[in-house]
Write an enzyme that holds these catalytic residues in place. Structure first.
Site, short mmCIF file in Angstrom:
data_model
loop_
_atom_site.label_atom_id
_atom_site.label_comp_id
_atom_site.label_asym_id
_atom_site.label_seq_id
_atom_site.Cartn_x
_atom_site.Cartn_y
_atom_site.Cartn_z
N TYR A 158 0.65 -1.16 -0.04
CA TYR A 158 0.01 -0.08 -0.05
C TYR A 158 0.83 1.37 0.06
O TYR A 158 0.53 2.40 -0.59
CB TYR A 158 -0.94 0.09 1.25
CG TYR A 158 -2.26 0.82 0.80
CD1 TYR A 158 -3.07 0.51 0.08
CD2 TYR A 158 -2.57 1.92 1.86
CE1 TYR A 158 -4.23 1.35 -0.16
CE2 TYR A 158 -3.69 2.68 1.57
CZ TYR A 158 -4.39 2.37 0.61
OH TYR A 158 -5.72 3.00 0.50
N LYS A 165 -3.15 8.39 2.89
CA LYS A 165 -4.32 8.12 3.64
C LYS A 165 -4.34 8.44 5.23
O LYS A 165 -5.29 9.06 5.78
CB LYS A 165 -4.87 6.56 3.76
CG LYS A 165 -5.22 5.98 2.36
CD LYS A 165 -6.59 6.73 1.95
CE LYS A 165 -7.16 5.81 0.70
NZ LYS A 165 -8.20 6.73 0.02
P1 NDP Z 1 -12.35 3.24 -8.30
O1 NDP Z 1 -11.04 2.71 -9.51
O2 NDP Z 1 -13.65 2.80 -8.99
O3 NDP Z 1 -12.38 4.85 -7.89
C1 NDP Z 1 -11.37 5.60 -7.92
C2 NDP Z 1 -11.91 6.96 -8.37
O4 NDP Z 1 -10.63 7.77 -8.38
C3 NDP Z 1 -12.13 6.92 -10.09
O5 NDP Z 1 -13.32 7.26 -10.38
C4 NDP Z 1 -11.03 8.01 -10.40
O6 NDP Z 1 -11.78 8.99 -11.53
C5 NDP Z 1 -10.87 8.75 -9.38
N1 NDP Z 1 -9.65 9.73 -9.54
C6 NDP Z 1 -8.59 9.39 -9.77
N2 NDP Z 1 -7.77 10.48 -10.17
C7 NDP Z 1 -8.64 11.36 -9.91
C8 NDP Z 1 -8.48 12.96 -10.34
N3 NDP Z 1 -7.42 13.37 -10.39
N4 NDP Z 1 -9.54 13.77 -9.94
C9 NDP Z 1 -10.87 13.41 -9.65
N5 NDP Z 1 -11.10 11.88 -9.55
C10 NDP Z 1 -10.01 11.33 -9.76
O7 NDP Z 1 -11.80 2.59 -7.07
P2 NDP Z 1 -12.75 2.34 -5.36
O8 NDP Z 1 -14.12 2.57 -5.69
O9 NDP Z 1 -11.79 1.33 -4.88
O10 NDP Z 1 -11.94 3.72 -4.79
C11 NDP Z 1 -12.72 4.89 -4.15
C12 NDP Z 1 -12.03 5.21 -2.65
O11 NDP Z 1 -12.20 4.05 -1.99
C13 NDP Z 1 -10.61 5.48 -2.87
O12 NDP Z 1 -10.27 6.64 -2.11
C14 NDP Z 1 -9.88 4.44 -2.38
O13 NDP Z 1 -8.72 4.70 -1.91
C15 NDP Z 1 -10.92 3.78 -1.20
N6 NDP Z 1 -10.81 2.55 -0.88
C16 NDP Z 1 -10.77 1.60 -1.62
C17 NDP Z 1 -10.82 0.24 -1.02
C18 NDP Z 1 -10.99 -0.93 -2.20
O14 NDP Z 1 -10.77 -1.88 -1.45
N7 NDP Z 1 -11.26 -0.74 -3.38
C19 NDP Z 1 -10.64 0.09 0.30
C20 NDP Z 1 -10.76 1.16 1.03
C21 NDP Z 1 -10.66 2.55 0.61
P3 NDP Z 1 -11.48 8.67 -13.16
O15 NDP Z 1 -12.20 7.12 -13.26
O16 NDP Z 1 -12.49 9.45 -13.76
O17 NDP Z 1 -10.20 8.72 -13.18
C1 KAL Z 2 -2.91 -3.22 0.05
C2 KAL Z 2 -3.56 -3.19 -1.06
C3 KAL Z 2 -3.09 -3.90 -2.09
C4 KAL Z 2 -3.19 -2.91 -3.38
C5 KAL Z 2 -2.02 -1.67 -3.38
C6 KAL Z 2 -2.23 -0.67 -3.65
C7 KAL Z 2 -3.48 0.06 -3.93
C8 KAL Z 2 -3.51 1.44 -3.94
C9 KAL Z 2 -5.21 1.95 -4.39
C10 KAL Z 2 -4.87 3.13 -5.35
C11 KAL Z 2 -5.97 4.17 -5.33
C12 KAL Z 2 -4.80 2.43 -6.70
C13 KAL Z 2 -4.29 3.35 -7.98
O1 KAL Z 2 -3.89 4.37 -7.76
C14 KAL Z 2 -4.20 2.48 -9.26
C15 KAL Z 2 -3.56 3.26 -10.40
O2 KAL Z 2 -2.07 3.50 -10.41
C16 KAL Z 2 -3.91 2.66 -11.66
N1 KAL Z 2 -5.40 2.61 -12.02
C17 KAL Z 2 -5.99 3.51 -12.73
O3 KAL Z 2 -5.63 4.18 -13.13
C18 KAL Z 2 -7.65 3.08 -12.68
C19 KAL Z 2 -7.86 2.97 -14.30
C20 KAL Z 2 -8.18 4.30 -12.32
C21 KAL Z 2 -9.84 4.13 -12.41
O4 KAL Z 2 -7.67 4.18 -10.81
C22 KAL Z 2 -7.77 5.33 -10.04
N2 KAL Z 2 -7.69 4.98 -8.67
O5 KAL Z 2 -7.85 6.42 -10.61
C23 KAL Z 2 -4.95 -2.39 -1.06
C24 KAL Z 2 -6.15 -3.04 -1.04
C25 KAL Z 2 -6.13 -4.38 -0.28
C26 KAL Z 2 -7.28 -2.27 -0.94
C27 KAL Z 2 -7.65 -1.08 -1.88
C28 KAL Z 2 -7.75 -1.27 -3.27
C29 KAL Z 2 -7.39 0.19 -1.31
C30 KAL Z 2 -7.70 1.38 -1.97
O6 KAL Z 2 -7.27 2.70 -1.49
O7 KAL Z 2 -7.96 1.43 -2.99
#
Ligand code: NDP
Ligand code: KAL
Length: 257
Positions: A158, A165
């Site tokens: 992470y 975070k």
């Molecule tokens: P998604 O990939 O569905 O959502 C991530 C979102 O971040 C996307 O909609 C993306 O928008 C947006 N984003 C990235 N860069 C920008 C930017 N510059 N401006 C605006 N929006 C941006 O993943 P999750 O639903 O999993 O993630 C949502 C939140 O939940 C995050 O904060 C993540 O850290 C948190 N979270 C997720 C967990 C998990 O296991 N999935 C666990 C705990 C917390 P776009 O697609 O338009 O680029």
């Molecule tokens: C320990 C866990 C395993 C995964 C390690 C890191 C996860 C980090 C989350 C972070 C938001 C992921 C990214 O930023 C992915 C990005 O580099 C590439 N993906 C993209 O660009 C996609 C297309 C767009 C939609 O994604 C975003 N974010 O814009 C953590 C796990 C167990 C729990 C998770 C997934 C936590 C979390 O914060 O999401």
């Protein structure tokens, strides 16, 4: 029991597709009768978001661009909301990003640029949008963001996102203190791992989920619906005494040693 948020308007930031946690929150709000405004980052997901929003069959819903790295885009997004809706009652911040190469191996390999990028999008953005949203929350409001256990403890891979975070969680507390006097509450949901687009490409995500199923007190993984329902509570008057809080919606996993 079904909560009613009829007559209230909420901004949902961070829907990328139907698996997004933001979409789980949107569905819970929609079911409670709320009016919704969606924001998306890039053109990449514009059509996907618009398609999903159309399934709600709510012609009052708005979909606006808001890349949180751009001050002018945040300003124009909230100016449009003010013009078209006036007052808002809540905001769901479901946004995080770090470079993929900084989400594996040793944390200390992150460079300055990657560190700042992760903090800019995943932590500072909450403060930036809270400040803009405050101007429209003239009847009080509730702001909810999403965090993960890796902000409190070291979770393998992470890395820089955990450090971001931690900053986000501290921001929740400072913002709650600033905004409380305006009747605005600020809280975070610390969600257990959910398979979303962000989680995609994570090598051992299956084994992370398996460990939760085997060890978490509730012996199951977290769903978008569970997070959506807790967000609904935080957006409703039922949580009127709660601010600056980090609520874990993770099957109780965080209590384990
Ligand atoms: P998604 O990939 O569905 O959502 C991530 C979102 O971040 C996307 O909609 C993306 O928008 C947006 N984003 C990235 N860069 C920008 C930017 N510059 N401006 C605006 N929006 C941006 O993943 P999750 O639903 O999993 O993630 C949502 C939140 O939940 C995050 O904060 C993540 O850290 C948190 N979270 C997720 C967990 C998990 O296991 N999935 C666990 C705990 C917390 P776009 O697609 O338009 O680029
Ligand atoms: C320990 C866990 C395993 C995964 C390690 C890191 C996860 C980090 C989350 C972070 C938001 C992921 C990214 O930023 C992915 C990005 O580099 C590439 N993906 C993209 O660009 C996609 C297309 C767009 C939609 O994604 C975003 N974010 O814009 C953590 C796990 C167990 C729990 C998770 C997934 C936590 C979390 O914060 O999401």
């Amino acid at each position: 029991m079904q909560l009613s948020l009829q007559g209230k308007t909420y901004v949902v930031m961070g829907v990328a597709n139907k698996r997004s946690i933001a979409w789980g929150i949107a569905r819970a709000l929609h079911a409670a009768g709320a009016r919704l405004i969606f924001t998306y980052a890039g053109e990449r997901f514009e059509n996907e978001v618009k398609k999903l929003v159309a399934t709600l069959e709510d012609d009052t819903a708005l979909v606006l661009p808001c890349d949180v790295t751009k001050d002018e885009e945040i300003a124009s997004c909230f100016a449009q909301i003010k013009e078209q809706v006036g007052v808002i009652h809540g905001l769901a911040h479901c946004i995080a990003f770090a470079n993929k190469e900084h989400l594996e191996g040793e944390y200390m390999n992150v460079d300055r640029e990657g560190f700042l990028l992760a903090h800019n999008i995943s932590a500072y953005s909450l403060t930036a949008v809270a400040k803009a949203a405050k101007e429209l929350m003239t009847e009080g409001g509730s702001i909810v963001t999403l965090t993960y256990l890796g902000g409190e403890r070291v979770v393998q891979n992470y890395n820089v996102m955990g450090v971001a975070k931690a900053s986000l969680e501290a921001s929740v507390k400072y913002l709650a203190n600033d905004l409380g006097k305006y009747g605005i509450r600020v809280n975070a949901i610390s969600a257990g791992p959910i398979r979303t687009l962000s989680a995609k490409g994570v090598g051992d995500f299956n084994s992370i989920l398996k460990e939760i199923e085997e060890r978490a007190p509730l012996r199951r993984t977290t769903t978008q619906e569970e997070v959506g329902d807790t967000a609904l509570f935080l957006f409703s008057d039922l949580s009127r005494g709660v601010t600056g809080e980090i609520i874990h919606v993770d099957s109780g996993y965080h209590i384990l040693a």
